[in-house]
Design an enzyme around this catalytic site. Structure first.
Site, PDB file in Angstrom:
ATOM      1  CE  LYS A   1      -3.940  -2.312   2.114  1.00 31.86           C
ATOM      2  NZ  LYS A   1      -4.841  -2.572   3.218  1.00 31.86           N
TER       3      LYS A   1
ATOM      4  CD  GLN B   1      -3.810  -4.473   6.184  1.00 31.53           C
ATOM      5  OE1 GLN B   1      -3.913  -3.392   5.605  1.00 31.53           O
ATOM      6  NE2 GLN B   1      -4.229  -5.589   5.640  1.00 31.53           N
TER       7      GLN B   1
ATOM      8  CG  ASP C   1      -9.674   0.128   4.872  1.00 28.05           C
ATOM      9  OD1 ASP C   1      -9.417  -0.360   3.764  1.00 28.05           O
ATOM     10  OD2 ASP C   1      -8.944  -0.018   5.871  1.00 28.05           O
TER      11      ASP C   1
HETATM   12  N1  GUN Z   1      -7.286  -6.733   5.964  1.00 28.01           N
HETATM   13  C1  GUN Z   1      -7.672  -7.457   4.889  1.00 28.01           C
HETATM   14  N2  GUN Z   1      -8.216  -6.646   3.944  1.00 28.01           N
HETATM   15  C2  GUN Z   1      -8.170  -5.396   4.447  1.00 28.01           C
HETATM   16  C3  GUN Z   1      -8.590  -4.136   3.932  1.00 28.01           C
HETATM   17  O1  GUN Z   1      -9.111  -4.004   2.820  1.00 28.01           O
HETATM   18  N3  GUN Z   1      -8.347  -3.074   4.763  1.00 28.01           N
HETATM   19  C4  GUN Z   1      -7.794  -3.206   5.994  1.00 28.01           C
HETATM   20  N4  GUN Z   1      -7.637  -2.105   6.721  1.00 28.01           N
HETATM   21  N5  GUN Z   1      -7.413  -4.363   6.488  1.00 28.01           N
HETATM   22  C5  GUN Z   1      -7.600  -5.448   5.715  1.00 28.01           C
END
Ligand code: GUN
Length: 285
Positions: free
Chosen positions: A53, A97, A120
């Site tokens: 990311k 995350q 998100d």
């Molecule tokens: N863990 C797995 N997928 C995601 C996501 O799209 N965003 C976040 N913050 N954590 C995740």
């Protein structure tokens, strides 16, 4: 019939180029979109996702902050960091995350992120907005899956879409986005009795169960669009999806591979949401 393979890498590049133009336009006005990514703990898969990311932000010329916190970080410390980032004008998107360590209440964490910076789309206000059809931030993975359908020319209106998986991150928001585009939507889980009865009736089949190769070609309607959200590591170290690609591609009309399908789109849509958040700040909306 052999399915058209939906090339997520190529589509992700196209979509990133579109959003880079929008980011560049903001930068020309002195606003660099900024994303803060927080990771708590040592989960190896999460570390890879977070690093990717941050890397994607750098590639598009976005500002990013990578906040690494140890697994024993108190919940209050994490909440204080989120409050600091909520107030930071250089940051337009804040992401924690998931999963977070067990002693931290993930609902509290997601509710602490400013809804205006919730790239998100997991804050209850943004979940509610998606539910009522006034989406502000689309959760990145289903948003990416919808883009793949759009860019591949798969029509959604009036079609029967079956989503297998009811997670807050993928299944539920995916079903809502398909509904918003006038699909007839069925949500199943990996425990649905006679699952094949549902999958064989799906014009669009989205699979997000985390069960390797559970959907086989005989469970797919000929000509269907199959979106495989699963990423599973096999004993031989190779990645595979929740769909048995080899048998499914002989029946489906379109299919996403794993890797190289939905995966590259998730981060692309995160960048898109960050740029969009910065655009909203710039326009005072
Ligand atoms: N863990 C797995 N997928 C995601 C996501 O799209 N965003 C976040 N913050 N954590 C995740």
């Amino acid at each position: 019939m052999t399915a058209q393979i939906i090339d997520g890498k190529t589509i992700a590049q196209q979509v990133r180029a579109e959003w880079k133009e929008r980011a560049d336009a903001l930068k020309a006005r002195g606003i660099t979109p900024g994303l803060a990514v927080i990771i708590v703990g040592e989960d190896p898969a999460s570390k890879v996702y977070v690093a990717n990311k941050v890397k994607a932000c750098a590639e598009l010329g976005l500002h990013s902050e990578h906040v690494v916190m140890s697994a024993d970080t108190p919940e209050a410390t994490l909440l204080a960091k989120i409050a600091e980032l909520n107030a930071d004008p250089k940051i337009h998107g804040v992401l924690v995350q998931l999963p977070v360590p067990k002693h931290i209440d993930s609902s509290k964490v997601l509710e602490a992120i400013s809804p205006d910076k919730d790239v998100d789309g997991f804050h209850p206000l943004n979940v509610g907005a998606l539910t009522t059809g006034n989406m502000r931030f689309a959760p990145c993975t289903p948003y990416g899956a919808m883009k793949l359908l759009e860019k591949s020319g798969v029509s959604i209106e009036g079609k029967h879409a079956v989503v297998i998986g009811r997670s807050n991150i993928v299944g539920k928001p995916m079903a809502l986005m398909l509904l918003q585009q006038n699909a007839t939507v069925t949500i199943c889980t990996s425990r649905t009795v006679d699952l094949a009865k549902f999958t064989r009736d799906a014009d669009i089949l989205v699979v997000a169960t985390g069960k390797p190769k559970m959907i086989t070609g005989d469970m797919i309607k000929p000509g269907a669009a199959v979106i495989d959200v699963g990423i599973n590591r096999m004993a031989d170290g190779k990645l595979c999806g929740d769909v048995d690609f080899d048998s499914a591609k002989e029946v489906a009309g379109w299919i996403t591979p794993v890797p190289g399908g939905v995966g590259p789109m998730t981060i692309t849509m995160l960048v898109a949401n960050t740029v969009q958040a910065a655009e909203r700040t710039a326009s005072g909306k």
